[in-house]
Design an enzyme around this catalytic site. Structure first.
Site, short mmCIF file in Angstrom:
data_model
loop_
_atom_site.label_atom_id
_atom_site.label_comp_id
_atom_site.label_asym_id
_atom_site.label_seq_id
_atom_site.Cartn_x
_atom_site.Cartn_y
_atom_site.Cartn_z
N ASP A 73 -10.53 3.05 2.39
CA ASP A 73 -10.48 3.10 3.51
C ASP A 73 -11.62 4.03 4.99
O ASP A 73 -11.91 3.08 5.72
CB ASP A 73 -9.30 1.74 4.41
CG ASP A 73 -8.57 0.41 3.67
OD1 ASP A 73 -9.75 0.16 3.17
OD2 ASP A 73 -7.62 0.97 3.66
N LYS A 128 0.64 -1.01 -0.20
CA LYS A 128 0.07 -0.07 -0.36
C LYS A 128 0.40 1.24 -0.24
O LYS A 128 -0.18 2.37 -0.55
CB LYS A 128 -1.29 0.24 0.75
CG LYS A 128 -2.54 -0.88 1.01
CD LYS A 128 -3.28 -0.38 2.45
CE LYS A 128 -3.85 -0.92 2.40
NZ LYS A 128 -5.66 -0.93 3.36
#
Ligand code: NAP
Length: 283
Positions: A100, A64
């Site tokens: 997220d 990520k």
């Protein structure tokens, strides 16, 4: 059309199940695959997303952060969080997002039926998921955020990096995770929403039956959130429920972050309830 999940390992991920279900239900001829990518192949796999048949990708642990340098543009929220979980191909350019934070905010609003705005939030842990939770709490206008970590300097760095997202004057504080003494004096004793972002309590870990905070912190007027979804009820959520608190696990967040990514790829509303059912079946 191709889209997939870039990570290592990815074999146990349930994202392919609920993402594919959404493409199938919408009649979009896309295949969502799990791509197990070691660090040395990350550049090549990301580059392949520039092809006209690629929609983009999801990105998970451990890529990520590293993936940011391979993209042409990063959305400001993803830049502040310091992590990209979604790549969208726009013609031959690759744009990075982080869904997220959207996923967490939506799970609190729609599943726990709770407003973050004006509330005191406690975040346990200061890793990548904590960054998304703090971004959500800042974006929604929490009154205060306390980040508790076993390494308080990690919590301080998190708050410094996310300060650009603080547009409502949210008070922020980094503390050491309390360890049993003087619990009543801990700033965590005053929050309305407590969120576990550590892996403590995940299935198949030696600390599966442990709590990431002393149980005395769990009051009946709290909303206790755990980002973990396997098991569906962690020891933290069980203890919170036993003490009368409301609880929320990480599955709605997982589905909503995936739905937000799906909407970025397809530019149409995601069939969220169908994705949730597919995710529950996959678990
Ligand atoms: P991460 O970047 O490795 O961060 C984990 C954090 O937890 C770090 O601050 C770490 O501190 C702390 N920690 C680990 N073990 C601890 C312990 N025994 N006691 C106290 N603190 C501890 O991981 P992440 O990506 O943030 O993921 C964390 C959790 O969130 C995982 O369970 C993951 O599955 C979940 N998650 C769920 C979703 C969802 O959609 N539901 C999304 C993202 C993540 P140190 O650095 O000191 O080890």
């Amino acid at each position: 059309m191709r889209v997939g999940l870039i990570g290592f390992p990815v074999k146990h991920s349930i994202s392919p199940r609920f993402q594919q279900a959404a493409f199938d239900a919408a009649g979009i001829p896309a295949r969502y695959e799990a791509w197990e990518v070691p660090r040395e192949r990350l550049g090549e796999v990301v580059e392949s997303l520039r092809a006209p048949d690629a929609l983009g990708a999801n990105v998970t642990i451990p890529h990520k952060q590293a993936v940011r340098a391979l993209l042409d543009e990063i959305d400001p929220v993803a830049a502040a969080i310091g992590a990209v979980n979604t790549i969208v191909r726009v013609e031959d350019r690759l744009v990075g997002y982080n869904t997220d934070a959207i996923g967490f905010a939506r799970s609190v609003r729609d599943d726990a039926r709770t407003e973050i705005a004006g509330q005191k939030i406690g975040v346990v842990g200061a890793g990548g998921a904590a960054r998304a939770v703090v971004a959500a709490a800042l974006g929604e206008g929490a009154s205060s955020i306390v980040v508790a970590a076993r390494r308080p300097e990690q919590a301080e760095a998190l708050l410094a990096d996310l300060a650009p997202l603080n547009r409502s004057g949210t008070a922020t504080r980094a503390i050491r995770l309390p360890e049993g003494e003087a619990i009543g004096d801990s700033p965590l004793a005053e929050v309305a929403i407590l969120v576990n972002t550590t892996p403590v309590g995940m299935a198949h870990r030696p600390d599966e039956h442990d709590l990431p905070v002393p149980p005395e912190l769990l009051r009946s007027d709290l909303l206790v959130c755990d980002l973990i979804y396997n098991p569906p009820q962690t020891a933290l959520l069980a203890e919170g429920a036993a003490r009368g608190a409301r609880t929320l696990n990480g599955l709605p967040m997982l589905v909503y972050q995936g739905a937000a990514a799906w909407e970025l790829w397809t530019k149409q509303p995601a069939p969220v309830e169908l994705m949730r059912r597919a995710a529950e079946e996959a678990l």
